[in-house]
Each structure stands twice: as structure tokens, then as C-alpha cells.
Design an enzyme around this catalytic site. Structure first.
Site, PDB file in Angstrom:
ATOM      1  CG  PHE A   1      -8.944   5.649  19.041  1.00 34.59           C
ATOM      2  CD1 PHE A   1      -7.635   5.124  18.749  1.00 34.59           C
ATOM      3  CD2 PHE A   1      -9.803   5.846  17.940  1.00 34.59           C
ATOM      4  CE1 PHE A   1      -7.294   4.918  17.460  1.00 34.59           C
ATOM      5  CE2 PHE A   1      -9.284   5.640  16.723  1.00 34.59           C
ATOM      6  CZ  PHE A   1      -8.200   5.044  16.218  1.00 34.59           C
TER       7      PHE A   1
ATOM      8  CD  GLU B   1     -16.378  14.477  25.060  1.00 32.62           C
ATOM      9  OE1 GLU B   1     -15.411  13.631  24.574  1.00 32.62           O
ATOM     10  OE2 GLU B   1     -17.670  14.183  24.892  1.00 32.62           O
TER      11      GLU B   1
END
Length: 385
Positions: free
Chosen positions: A162, A250
Site C-alpha cells: 500500500f 498527516e
């Protein structure tokens, strides 16, 4: 252009407003016209990174002494927002500029900053962060990748999945165990320059539900020799602390992106229902349409005010993990609802891939998963009660 018509937040100073206008034009001219083609090809070209670097869209908040634009997170925020408003949702630049580069800026040695940051700013280096592994997901303490000392350096072994920017990245921050016996205290961040790296291999570009053009990939490290200076910083075992320290930014980046996608979806939907007719009148004239769009605009306005507040707090270094987690969870949950409602107003055409709303419906789904699932966000928030 936003359909919410909110006043500018205080953090949008004149230079930030000017940057926003420039970036919106650049994305509209250079990227948006090619999004459909790149989506069909399931990859955007490598030169996109160089174009972004030349236009000053990479590493806007990195100090000029390290090759960046010397701005603040306000500058990063309007750039990230421009990608979402322009439909360039698959580009991994927000991670490159807002996650990878700050790891090096905040925790790297002076030599590491001077070596890597200027090339990240130009796009010569494309950054990625390799956290997730098969079977670990959000459990960063459970990583199996190891960086074992050998001679004057390390040997890196493990596999990752991923990974955003996985096919293009040539500077990868790898989460690895330098001492597997110590659990979280044995985690370190290793910076791998992949060009000509022995034992490094890119796996397949993963086939996904959405974000078709994003080069999400598997990565493999098989006895990769690394010099001692590949350890980010000067001490082993600091990786988990470094990761946790950067999580608020983030998660805020994800909220900004989700907010921009919602604004674009609402704008496209308003345009459509003003043109499309059914039963002898325009779709916008039906009370149900008006009520649905009124709900969307009201809830989105609340979310935008909160996101702008979080950006302001983050610029002042006051944004805590709990509040950032709230922003990520609330905005991505709302994003799913808004885009679903908007798609419904397109009727059968909303299910057709040639209409952007269809692609947005698919692309939005992952945003409740990455940067920590929304269930993890709720756990973080619950700890503050």
C-alpha cells in the site's frame, strides 16, 4: 473555486492568496486536462514531478537553505487544496512534501538535510514512506522489516504494501526494527535511495477500487546494504516517536484533501442540476434537490470552518493529535455522505465512469482508511475524554 463563499481565514495572508491563485491556474492548465487520460492509463507520468518542482509546488514549507520555498504549512495547504479542486486526487505530492520531507527536516542530520531536501524540492527525488506491511495495517509496532547492523552500516530485509508513490519513488523512508526485542522502542526510520540499490525491488502496482492513476505499490527489500548514514537522525530506536510526532500534520492533510474534493463535488452537482431537465423542469427546481444541496452546503460550511481553524492552529504549532484526528474522521465521513448525495442527483449518469462524480465516489472511499483508519481516530479521541 469554492461554492461555500466563506471569508478568508486569518492564516490566508496576501502572499498565500497570491500563491493560491497561481497554483489553481497551474493545476487547471497543466494537470486537470490530462486527468482522464492518466486515469485510463492507470498511471501519471514521471515528468509530472519535475513540472511540479519547476513550478515551486514541492516542499513549499521547507526552508530556502535546503532548497524549499521557505513558506509555512499555509502554503502547503493551498497547494494541496488546489489538487483536490482540480481533480488531481491521485498525485502523491502532499505526502512527498508534507510527510516525507518534514521527517528529514525535523529529524535528519545537517548532512542528511542538505543531501536530500533540495532534490525533493525539484522533483529529482520522489519521496515515499514505507510503513504498512502485509498483515500489520495500522499496527506500526508489529512491523517485521528489519535493519540489522553489519560492519559500518545496515542490512535491510522486509516487504511493504500500500505504498503511495511506490512506482516512482527513489527516496523511501522505511519503518524497520533495528532491535526486534524492544517492540516500539526498537523501531527506526531508514532512508533508502533506491537508484541502483542492490536487493531493492518494486512489486506490482496495486489494482484498487479508486485513485486509478496513483502508483500504489508493493516494495521488497532483500539484503539491501545501507550505509550508516541511512539511519534518519543519530540514534536508533527513535522511529516510533518520530512517526507519532508527525501524525497531526498527516491527518490534517487528509482533511484538507477531503474538504477540497467535497467542494468540487458540490460545484459539479450544482452546475449539473441547473442544466439537466426532468418532467418539464430543471432538476434544481425540485424541492428535494434544493433540500439535499442545502444540507450539503450547511454541513460542508461547518467542516470548512473547523478545517481552517485546524490549519491556523497547526501553523502556530498548537494542533494536537486529538483535534487532528477529529478533523480527519469528521471530514472524511462527511465527504462520503456528500459525494453519495451528489451522485444521486446525477441519476443514472452518476454511475457512468465518464462523469467525474462517479470517479470521486470511488476515490473518496480510501480516505476513511489511510493515515490511520477512522476507527483508530475514534480511539485516539476517546483517550482524551
Amino acid at each position: 473555486m469554492s461554492v461555500l463563499n466563506l471569508p478568508r481565514p486569518a492564516w490566508m495572508t496576501e502572499d498565500v492568496v497570491m500563491l493560491e491563485e497561481q497554483v489553481n491556474r497551474f493545476v487547471a492548465d497543466e494537470f486537470t486536462p490530462h486527468v482522464d487520460k492518466w486515469t485510463e492509463e492507470h498511471m501519471y507520468p514521471r515528468e509530472v514531478w519535475n513540472k511540479a518542482g519547476e513550478a515551486g509546488l514541492l516542499c513549499a514549507a521547507i526552508p530556502e537553505e535546503y532548497g524549499g520555498a521557505g513558506g509555512t504549512f499555509a502554503h502547503e495547504a493551498v497547494i494541496d487544496r488546489a489538487y483536490g479542486l482540480g481533480g488531481f486526487d491521485a498525485f502523491g505530492a502532499p505526502l512527498h512534501s508534507g510527510i516525507v520531507a518534514p521527517y528529514i527536516l525535523h529529524y535528519g542530520t545537517e548532512e542528511q538535510k542538505k543531501r536530500w531536501l533540495p532534490k525533493l524540492a525539484t522533483g529529482e527525488l520522489v519521496g515515499a514512506i514505507a510503513m504498512s506491511e502485509p498483515g500489520t495495517g495500522s499496527d506500526l509496532q508489529g512491523v517485521r522489516t528489519t535493519a540489522v547492523r553489519k560492519g559500518n552500516g545496515y542490512v535491510l530485509n522486509g516487504s511493504k504494501t500500500f505504498i503511495t508513490n511506490g512506482q516512482h519513488a527513489n527516496l523511501i523512508v522505511v519503518v524497520a526494527k533495528t532491535d526486534p526485542k524492544l517492540g516500539a522502542k526498537g523501531v527506526s526510520l531508514m532512508v533508502v535511495e533506491t537508484d541502483d540499490a542492490t536487493g531493492f525491488r518494486r512489486g506490482r502496482k496495486l489494482k484498487k477500487l479508486g485513485l486509478d492513476a496513483a502508483d500504489t505499490s508493493e516494495l521488497f527489500f532483500e539484503d539491501v546494504p545501507l550505509p550508516a548514514e541511512s539511519l534518519l537522525g543519530t540514534e536508533e530506536g527513535q522511529g516510533f516517536i518520530q512517526l507519532m510526532s508527525e501524525l497531526p500534520q498527516e491527518r490534517l492533510i487528509v482533511a484538507i484533501h477531503a474538504m477540497a474534493m467535497m467542494e468540487r463535488a458540490l460545484g459539479l452537482t450544482i452546475d449539473y442540476v441547473k442544466q439537466r431537465q426532468a418532467f418539464g423542469k430543471k432538476i434544481i427546481e425540485f424541492q428535494n434537490t434544493q433540500f439535499v444541496l442545502a444540507e450539503c452546503k450547511s454541513e460542508m460550511t461547518q467542516a470548512k470552518v473547523f478545517v481552517d481553524h485546524c490549519i491556523g492552529q497547526h501553523i502556530e504549532k498548537k494542533l494536537d493529535t486529538t483535534t487532528a484526528s477529529m478533523a480527519k474522521y469528521l471530514v472524511t465521513d462527511l465527504q462520503a455522505k456528500v459525494i453519495d448525495r451528489c451522485l444521486q442527483l446525477f441519476g443514472g449518469y452518476g454511475f457512468m465512469d465518464e462523469y467525474p462524480i462517479s470517479r470521486m465516489y470511488r476515490d473518496a472511499r480510501v480516505m476513511r482508511i489511510y493515515a490511520g483508519t477512522n476507527e483508530i481516530m475514534k480511539l485516539v479521541i476517546a483517550r482524551s475524554l
